[in-house]
Design a protein around this motif. Sequence first.
Motif: not given
Length: 280
Positions: A82, A210-211, A214, A237-238, A240-241, A262, A271-272
């Motif tokens: 994150g 990739h975080g 997203l 903040r990540a 869940k993938p 989100w 997930a994010m």
Amino acid sequence: MQNFAEWIGNKQISQDRCEERSIHMLQALFNKKYQPVNEMPHLFHWANFLHVVNQSEIAADGHPKKGDFLPPIPFPRRMWAGSRLEFIQPILVGQELRRVSEISDIQFKQGKNGELYFVTVNHFIYANDELVIKEQQDIVYKPETIITNNVSVTTTPVESPCRNYSFKQQHSVDTTALFRYSALTFNGHKIHYDRPYAMQVEGYPGLVVHGPLLATLLMQTLQDKYPDKIIKKFEFRAVKPVFDFNEFYICGDVQEQTAELWIEHSDGHIAMKAKLTFQE
């Protein structure tokens, strides 16, 4: 547990330039090829200050080997967990850029799924010597995965979550998009393009989105729907993938001065998570 406290305060300075071509290449990834631009869109700076090392300096996971700027934490799995950003001034095309990075914290934690190291890096980005972005980035390091033959992607749907939706937009990311984003950010991490590695070494059921990609999708969608809002702060903040075979939703609850964004899986799991603050 090893103590890496001596790495706190380690600094790195990088130079770059805001180039129109690199902005257009990222725009194309978001279906905005050659839209007029005189300043860098938010979060496109992640395609600058790329960590360029010789091929001989690449670790087994595709990242540069640790022990230069980042500490030599023995856990082999690493992820961008994150960031918290403040946008002070726009970055204009043609400006000379400088990033000063400093490790501000290293913590060992016992998570619910095992031991973790968290490394926090502060980035200060200057354009023509004026501070334009402050960013605090969290990197998480995880132990080696124990691979079993029972990889499952089934999750239990959450029960009708009570969420306020200003928008909810379906999306997916295919393997070509993963490759292009990896290429544009010079990211060699194999979990994003090497399916046998992702599944057989790191234990994922597929390729990982990739975080930061997203997070940029969240930012792009918000700005498409609310073009007049000026964003001053953004954090994500990540949780869940997201994998290349997932359908997911880009969601937002937008208020006058703030917004909650989100990424939501089709089964309702988050997930994010992200938050924005707008200029008054």
